[in-house]
Scaffold this motif. Structure first.
Motif, mmCIF file in Angstrom:
data_model
loop_
_atom_site.group_PDB
_atom_site.id
_atom_site.type_symbol
_atom_site.label_atom_id
_atom_site.label_comp_id
_atom_site.label_asym_id
_atom_site.label_seq_id
_atom_site.Cartn_x
_atom_site.Cartn_y
_atom_site.Cartn_z
ATOM 1 N N SER A 156 51.584 8.193 113.445
ATOM 2 C CA SER A 156 51.949 9.522 112.957
ATOM 3 C C SER A 156 50.725 10.445 112.890
ATOM 4 C CB SER A 156 52.658 9.444 111.610
ATOM 5 O OG SER A 156 51.800 8.909 110.645
ATOM 6 N N LEU A 157 49.529 9.892 113.153
ATOM 7 C CA LEU A 157 48.351 10.761 113.297
ATOM 8 C C LEU A 157 48.047 11.016 114.777
ATOM 9 C CD1 LEU A 157 46.200 9.180 110.491
ATOM 10 C CD2 LEU A 157 46.877 11.579 110.580
ATOM 11 N N GLY A 158 48.949 10.579 115.637
ATOM 12 C CA GLY A 158 48.814 10.904 117.053
ATOM 13 C C GLY A 158 48.116 9.853 117.886
ATOM 14 N N ALA B 77 51.706 13.534 115.838
ATOM 15 C CA ALA B 77 50.735 14.162 114.943
ATOM 16 C C ALA B 77 51.227 15.515 114.443
ATOM 17 C CB ALA B 77 49.396 14.319 115.644
ATOM 18 N N THR B 80 52.699 14.524 110.175
ATOM 19 C CA THR B 80 51.870 13.497 109.533
ATOM 20 C C THR B 80 52.497 13.059 108.211
ATOM 21 O OG1 THR B 80 50.515 15.221 108.549
ATOM 22 C CG2 THR B 80 49.715 14.251 110.591
ATOM 23 N N GLY B 101 42.801 11.409 113.219
ATOM 24 C CA GLY B 101 43.798 12.192 113.951
ATOM 25 C C GLY B 101 43.156 13.158 114.941
ATOM 26 N N ARG B 148 43.403 13.742 105.498
ATOM 27 C CA ARG B 148 43.690 13.180 106.812
ATOM 28 C C ARG B 148 44.978 13.775 107.389
ATOM 29 N NH1 ARG B 148 44.693 6.694 107.372
ATOM 30 N NH2 ARG B 148 46.636 7.239 106.348
ATOM 31 N N ALA B 149 45.971 13.960 106.513
ATOM 32 C CA ALA B 149 47.252 14.499 106.985
ATOM 33 C C ALA B 149 47.131 15.984 107.338
ATOM 34 C CB ALA B 149 48.320 14.290 105.916
ATOM 35 N N VAL B 152 44.943 17.458 111.176
ATOM 36 C CA VAL B 152 45.426 17.728 112.530
ATOM 37 C C VAL B 152 46.308 18.978 112.593
ATOM 38 C CG1 VAL B 152 45.242 15.379 113.405
ATOM 39 C CG2 VAL B 152 47.299 16.051 112.171
#
Lengths: 257, 254
Positions: A156-158, B77, B80, B101, B148-149, B152
């Motif tokens: 989900s972070l790519g 992404a 997130t 990310g 972190r979320a 991106v």
């Protein structure tokens, strides 16, 4: 202070043991033909260090275990990782591994000599056999045991598959890889000594066997002591290496020795 | 519309049996652009399932989940997730976790470091960039996960009870910080919790769910303007809304 304490904790039982042994020898309760006194063994150890015979044997055994272990590490980690990424491979190799694993490397000695003759090569092969299985199984387990939540977080972070392998799977399984290597090296060391008892012209195993025939019991015990110390040091080395390369693991989570 | 749930149903098989647990039944709702959308409901009502569907961790049995007008097929992404148990990578430092990310998006190193630094300052962790997650408190870990979320610049951030395992003070502070970022960046957030006060304090809109299989009991448009002061937690209107939701959920829990 803490350092001193840990040294005492290590030395106290060893010194007590040697002391008891020496007392029993001095009181002539132990027959020196069967078990020479520690002082006697110590004297032999110093002698063989001075005339360097011992070092030749130590070097021969170490060379065999290191080369066999390196082959096992490369193949065990490589195949283990690959099988971990690829279910079909895992399904294919697992039954084979489970079938070969219970065969003790010692049982391979006749074939090893038949295939590789005498000398170092059969020893490499036997050490490889001893070290490969614990490495492979731990690596495979490490990769397949990566927590679902890390997979979800990464994707989900790519993360692409490449990032997932290099940044998640491999570091997540690194502690297991080290466990496998530590066990593999320990088994390899046992195997190389055993193999030398049977079919070698040098090495610590050979040295023990040779001195047994000459009834040089103190030298036999010198060989045993050296084997024990080297095994201990190799384990220590692997633990140190793990601390270096797996800095995020707290010390209490890895083995204490 | 940012997120659109249309007649979504989802069941899970019980382990070792053929019977299934129906978690969501015919659920429909919409989340608007830049909205802080909270879902509150009793434990086990399927709130996390909603997050997992939007994240793309699994598909619905029937119905449609759309984000930015497109059906979801897999994680991305652009959506997130902040998890309750943080899900930080223990082998990466704080900086590397926040950076991950961006690294996957092939942002170049220089730029990545700058963004990480800026985010770390925002979540007040600039002193801890080289630390590993295991060296941080729960509140700090969740700050890393939030940074972190956000890093991106996703289309939506999904939060699955992110503050549930924190102590009350830490939770209050993180709520205040989060509502601040969200407002500042106009970030769309879908936030799931069983904590009514949390939902009211954070949300522009609160969706109250029933017990499993979850259906919508009612919506509340939270009337407090942003940025929000911590004091609104004691506002009579806030308490009245809280009481109202609590009454409604009570029937569900019993």
């Amino acid at each position: 202070m803490a350092k001193l304490k840990s040294v005492t904790r290590l030395l106290l039982p060893i010194i007590s043991f040697l002391l008891l042994w020496q007392i029993l020898s001095s009181l002539e309760i132990l027959n020196p033909q069967f078990l020479p006194s520690p002082l006697n063994v110590g004297r032999e150890l110093v002698d063989s260090l001075i005339n360097q015979n011992l070092l030749v044997d130590v070097f021969a055994s170490l060379k065999r275990v290191v080369i066999g272990f390196l082959i096992a590490a490369v193949l065990g980690i490589g195949i283990g990782l690959f099988a971990g990424f690829n279910r079909a491979t895992a399904n294919f190799v697992t039954p084979l591994i489970e079938l070969f694993r219970p065969i003790p490397p010692i049982a391979w000695i006749p074939l090893a000599i038949l295939w590789f003759g005498l000398g170092d090569k059969p020893a490499y092969f036997l050490v490889f056999l001893g070290a490969f299985f614990p490495i492979f199984t731990n690596v495979l387990f490490g990769v397949t045991a990566v927590e679902e939540t890390y997979k979800r977080a990464a994707y989900s972070l790519g993360a692409t598959r490449r990032h997932f392998i290099t940044d998640i799977l491999i570091p997540a399984s690194l502690p297991h890889i080290f466990t496998g290597m530590r066990i593999g090296l320990g088994v390899g060391w046992i195997v190389v000594i055993t193999a030398e008892l049977v079919g070698a012209q040098s090495g610590l195993g050979y040295m023990i066997q040779f001195n047994r025939l000459l009834l040089e019991t103190p030298k036999v015990i010198v060989g045993m002591v050296v084997i024990g110390i080297i095994g201990f040091l190799m384990n220590k080395l692997m633990v140190q290496l793990e601390h270096k390369l797996v800095p995020w693991k707290k010390s209490e989570q890895t083995s204490r020795l | 519309m940012k997120v659109k749930f249309q007649n979504v149903s989802k069941s899970f098989n019980r382990r070792n049996t053929s019977s299934a647990i129906e978690v969501l039944r015919d659920l429909s709702f919409e989340v608007k652009e830049s909205e802080f959308f909270c879902i509150v409901g009793p434990s086990g009502c399927g709130k996390s399932t909603i997050i997992n569907l939007v994240a793309g961790f699994f598909p619905p049995d029937s119905g449609e989940v759309n984000v930015d007008g497109k059906a979801i097929t897999k994680p991305s992404a652009s959506r997130t997730v902040v998890f309750q148990d943080y899900a930080l990578f223990p082998w990466k430092t704080v900086a590397e976790n926040i950076e991950f990310g961006l690294k996957c998006a092939n942002v170049d190193k220089e730029q990545r470091l700058q963004m990480v630094k800026k985010l770390a300052e925002k979540v007040r962790l600039e002193q801890f960039l080289d630390h590993y997650p295991d060296e941080l408190s729960g509140g700090m870990k969740q700050r890393v996960a939030i940074a972190r979320a956000f890093a991106v610049k996703p289309s939506i951030i999904l939060m699955d009870e992110p503050f549930a395992s924190l102590d009350q003070q830490t939770r209050d502070i993180l709520q205040e910080e989060l509502v601040g970022f969200q407002n500042e960046l106009s970030q769309t957030i879908l936030f799931v919790t069983h904590n009514i006060e949390e939902a009211l304090f954070l949300g522009d809109k609160v969706l109250v769910l029933s017990h499993r299989p979850a259906h919508i009991k009612f919506f509340i448009n939270v009337p407090f303007p942003k940025p929000r002061s911590p004091d609104i937690r004691n506002d009579p209107q806030f308490l009245k809304l809280k009481h109202e939701i609590w009454h409604s959920l009570r029937e569900e829990v019993i």
